[in-house]
Scaffold this motif. Structure first.
Motif, PDB file in Angstrom:
ATOM      1  N   LYS A  41     -22.882 -15.813 -59.589  1.00 27.28           N
ATOM      2  CA  LYS A  41     -21.907 -16.841 -59.925  1.00 27.28           C
ATOM      3  C   LYS A  41     -22.327 -17.539 -61.216  1.00 27.28           C
ATOM      4  N   VAL A  42     -21.363 -18.141 -61.895  1.00 30.38           N
ATOM      5  CA  VAL A  42     -21.665 -18.834 -63.143  1.00 30.38           C
ATOM      6  C   VAL A  42     -22.433 -20.120 -62.865  1.00 30.38           C
ATOM      7  N   LEU A  43     -21.934 -20.909 -61.913  1.00 33.76           N
ATOM      8  CA  LEU A  43     -22.608 -22.152 -61.524  1.00 33.76           C
ATOM      9  C   LEU A  43     -23.512 -21.861 -60.335  1.00 33.76           C
ATOM     10  N   GLN A  44     -24.816 -22.082 -60.504  1.00 33.82           N
ATOM     11  CA  GLN A  44     -25.786 -21.711 -59.482  1.00 33.82           C
ATOM     12  C   GLN A  44     -26.768 -22.842 -59.188  1.00 33.82           C
ATOM     13  N   HIS A  45     -27.317 -22.794 -57.983  1.00 36.34           N
ATOM     14  CA  HIS A  45     -28.418 -23.677 -57.609  1.00 36.34           C
ATOM     15  C   HIS A  45     -29.720 -22.907 -57.826  1.00 36.34           C
ATOM     16  N   THR A  46     -30.714 -23.566 -58.413  1.00 36.12           N
ATOM     17  CA  THR A  46     -31.988 -22.893 -58.678  1.00 36.12           C
ATOM     18  C   THR A  46     -33.097 -23.453 -57.806  1.00 36.12           C
ATOM     19  N   THR A  47     -33.945 -22.550 -57.344  1.00 35.46           N
ATOM     20  CA  THR A  47     -35.109 -22.927 -56.543  1.00 35.46           C
ATOM     21  C   THR A  47     -36.358 -22.380 -57.217  1.00 35.46           C
ATOM     22  N   PRO A  48     -37.358 -23.217 -57.517  1.00 32.26           N
ATOM     23  CA  PRO A  48     -38.598 -22.715 -58.132  1.00 32.26           C
ATOM     24  C   PRO A  48     -39.289 -21.699 -57.225  1.00 32.26           C
ATOM     25  N   LEU A  49     -39.912 -20.706 -57.844  1.00 31.63           N
ATOM     26  CA  LEU A  49     -40.565 -19.636 -57.096  1.00 31.63           C
ATOM     27  C   LEU A  49     -41.823 -19.193 -57.833  1.00 31.63           C
ATOM     28  N   GLN A  50     -42.912 -19.073 -57.117  1.00 30.03           N
ATOM     29  CA  GLN A  50     -44.151 -18.514 -57.659  1.00 30.03           C
ATOM     30  C   GLN A  50     -44.321 -17.101 -57.094  1.00 30.03           C
ATOM     31  N   LEU A  51     -44.426 -16.112 -57.960  1.00 26.84           N
ATOM     32  CA  LEU A  51     -44.572 -14.722 -57.528  1.00 26.84           C
ATOM     33  C   LEU A  51     -45.790 -14.108 -58.207  1.00 26.84           C
ATOM     34  N   THR A  52     -46.756 -13.685 -57.414  1.00 27.71           N
ATOM     35  CA  THR A  52     -47.939 -13.024 -57.970  1.00 27.71           C
ATOM     36  C   THR A  52     -47.612 -11.561 -58.251  1.00 27.71           C
ATOM     37  N   PRO A  53     -47.766 -11.092 -59.474  1.00 20.70           N
ATOM     38  CA  PRO A  53     -47.389  -9.707 -59.794  1.00 20.70           C
ATOM     39  C   PRO A  53     -48.208  -8.701 -59.008  1.00 20.70           C
ATOM     40  N   LEU A  54     -47.598  -7.551 -58.763  1.00 24.31           N
ATOM     41  CA  LEU A  54     -48.297  -6.463 -58.089  1.00 24.31           C
ATOM     42  C   LEU A  54     -49.455  -5.978 -58.953  1.00 24.31           C
ATOM     43  N   SER A  55     -50.529  -5.569 -58.295  1.00 24.88           N
ATOM     44  CA  SER A  55     -51.663  -4.984 -59.013  1.00 24.88           C
ATOM     45  C   SER A  55     -51.701  -3.465 -58.861  1.00 24.88           C
ATOM     46  N   THR A  56     -51.004  -2.954 -57.842  1.00 17.67           N
ATOM     47  CA  THR A  56     -50.932  -1.506 -57.615  1.00 17.67           C
ATOM     48  C   THR A  56     -49.562  -1.153 -57.049  1.00 17.67           C
ATOM     49  N   ALA A  57     -49.200   0.109 -57.171  1.00 15.03           N
ATOM     50  CA  ALA A  57     -47.991   0.638 -56.536  1.00 15.03           C
ATOM     51  C   ALA A  57     -48.407   1.741 -55.567  1.00 15.03           C
ATOM     52  N   LYS A  58     -47.600   1.967 -54.547  1.00 13.16           N
ATOM     53  CA  LYS A  58     -47.947   2.962 -53.531  1.00 13.16           C
ATOM     54  C   LYS A  58     -47.878   4.392 -54.065  1.00 13.16           C
ATOM     55  N   LYS A  59     -47.085   4.599 -55.108  1.00 14.79           N
ATOM     56  CA  LYS A  59     -47.017   5.908 -55.745  1.00 14.79           C
ATOM     57  C   LYS A  59     -46.594   5.715 -57.191  1.00 14.79           C
ATOM     58  N   SER A  60     -46.656   6.758 -57.961  1.00 13.75           N
ATOM     59  CA  SER A  60     -46.261   6.672 -59.368  1.00 13.75           C
ATOM     60  C   SER A  60     -44.744   6.846 -59.469  1.00 13.75           C
ATOM     61  N   TRP A  61     -44.032   5.779 -59.124  1.00 17.36           N
ATOM     62  CA  TRP A  61     -42.579   5.821 -59.140  1.00 17.36           C
ATOM     63  C   TRP A  61     -42.056   6.158 -60.546  1.00 17.36           C
ATOM     64  N   ARG A  62     -40.901   6.819 -60.562  1.00 15.48           N
ATOM     65  CA  ARG A  62     -40.289   7.160 -61.843  1.00 15.48           C
ATOM     66  C   ARG A  62     -39.041   6.301 -62.049  1.00 15.48           C
ATOM     67  N   ILE A  63     -39.041   5.498 -63.090  1.00 14.97           N
ATOM     68  CA  ILE A  63     -37.981   4.524 -63.330  1.00 14.97           C
ATOM     69  C   ILE A  63     -37.253   4.848 -64.628  1.00 14.97           C
ATOM     70  N   CYS A  64     -35.935   4.794 -64.569  1.00 16.53           N
ATOM     71  CA  CYS A  64     -35.087   4.957 -65.750  1.00 16.53           C
ATOM     72  C   CYS A  64     -34.587   3.570 -66.157  1.00 16.53           C
ATOM     73  N   ALA A  65     -34.738   3.225 -67.423  1.00 18.93           N
ATOM     74  CA  ALA A  65     -34.247   1.947 -67.937  1.00 18.93           C
ATOM     75  C   ALA A  65     -33.197   2.213 -69.017  1.00 18.93           C
ATOM     76  N   LEU A  66     -32.040   1.604 -68.873  1.00 14.74           N
ATOM     77  CA  LEU A  66     -30.967   1.734 -69.841  1.00 14.74           C
ATOM     78  C   LEU A  66     -30.709   0.374 -70.473  1.00 14.74           C
ATOM     79  N   VAL A  67     -30.677   0.303 -71.797  1.00 18.45           N
ATOM     80  CA  VAL A  67     -30.450  -0.965 -72.493  1.00 18.45           C
ATOM     81  C   VAL A  67     -29.349  -0.779 -73.538  1.00 18.45           C
TER      82      VAL A  67
END
Length: 354
Positions: A41-67
């Motif tokens: 939605k255009v008008l939104q309520h925001t809530t602060p969030l602290q997220l610790t980044p991952l240090s490992t992944a379970k497998k070498s996932w293959r990701i496609c990024a389109l920009v």
């Protein structure tokens, strides 16, 4: 000789223990983010969030990024964040650009390629919000919206910021500076593509019942030469008190104002940050810029994609908190979270073997 060897061994053991203790004492720092509701939605309520980044992944996932493109430091910063986090988690990443916001057919072809080949998930920086409505084949892989909004029932996570809020914050700054009636001209990017439409909506809301009048609106693709033409056309018709535009437009504006001897008469406002905009703020040539921490956005997009591939629920609308920069107020973290290194060139493949 034996004592020397023993001393060396003790030293090596001590250094190893110190390294382990240092690593344990310095875990990955959490990212300061915002969760926004309701989703998309255009008008939104925001809530602060602290997220610790991952240090490992379970497998070498293959990701496609389109920009949409990599023609400015906004998307180059996104690219840098994507690449850094993909490397940190030992993932395979391939990135494709559509060449601009008018590259709909090219992006659809790239999307089809990623959908049909060996990718686990797709990060889609859409050239338009309804791009998936034009995709005729089944959507068989997870799609996460990258930066730009995507309107589709199968897309339930978007990593980015609220561009309405970007416009509102810039407008609020101008409103607070205006002590008498002033005029504002806009050069906000491609018409109704990317975030330009939302920027204009937020800006108009902030300026309601203010001393600021929007005196002109110009649109162009994010190209310095096109913006120079638009700026020259604008200044041939009027001399506004403020010009608000994309970073590319404002970068061009610095030199155009200097050539027309208007540097002290017209104030420049950037809707987002670039290295040249930051230099302009330091030098007093640019009045204000939003900073939506694009490097952090790129890192977060990879991190969120991995979490969802590994079983997490959709994250909805999530991203960094928008910062504001002006000469007396510049974040100390701006070079870490918001701008790629000066010597950085876009990278299209990570860990793919070619």
């Amino acid at each position: 000789m034996v004592k020397v060897i023993q001393l060396r061994l003790l030293l090596l053991v001590g250094l190893s223990l110190l390294a382990i203790q240092t690593s344990a004492a310095n875990p990955l720092s959490p990212w300061s983010l915002e969760q926004r509701t309701p989703y998309e939605k255009v008008l939104q309520h925001t809530t602060p969030l602290q997220l610790t980044p991952l240090s490992t992944a379970k497998k070498s996932w293959r990701i496609c990024a389109l920009v949409p493109h990599l023609k400015d430091t906004y998307w180059t910063g996104i690219n840098y964040g994507l690449v850094q986090q993909a490397k940190a988690l030992n993932l395979k990443l391939e990135l494709f650009e559509a060449g601009g916001y008018y590259g709909q057919e090219k992006q659809l072809s790239q999307l089809d390629n990623c959908m049909k080949h060996d990718f686990d998930a797709i990060l889609l920086g859409g050239v338009r919000p309804d791009i998936l409505d034009f995709y005729q084949a089944p959507i068989t892989k997870p799609v996460i919206a990258l930066v730009n909004r995507l309107k589709h029932p199968k897309v339930n996570t978007r990593v980015g910021v609220n561009w309405y809020q970007m416009g509102f914050m810039a407008g609020d700054y101008i409103k607070r500076q205006a002590k008498e009636p002033v005029t504002l001209a806009l050069l906000t990017g491609p018409d109704k593509l990317g975030g330009s439409d939302y920027v204009e909506q937020g800006l108009s809301a902030a300026l309601k019942d203010s001393l600021v009048t929007i005196s002109a609106v110009h649109h162009a693709d994010n190209n310095r030469n096109l913006y120079r033409d638009e700026l020259e056309a604008l200044l041939s018709e009027q001399t506004p008190d403020y010009i608000l535009g994309s970073a590319v437009a404002i970068e061009a504006g610095v030199s155009i104002l200097r050539q027309n001897q208007l540097t002290d008469k017209v104030k420049l406002i950037s809707s987002y940050l670039s290295p040249a905009v930051l230099r302009g703020i330091y030098r007093g040539k640019i009045e204000f810029s939003n900073d939506d921490q694009v490097v952090l956005q790129g890192k977060l997009a990879i991190d969120i994609t991995v979490r969802e591939l590994e079983g997490a629920k959709a994250f909805g609308d999530i991203g960094p908190k928008i910062q504001t920069l002006y000469p007396q107020h510049i974040s100390k973290d701006v070079l870490k979270t918001s701008l790629p290194p000066a010597e950085y060139y876009p990278i299209y493949r990570v860990n793919t073997g070619y």
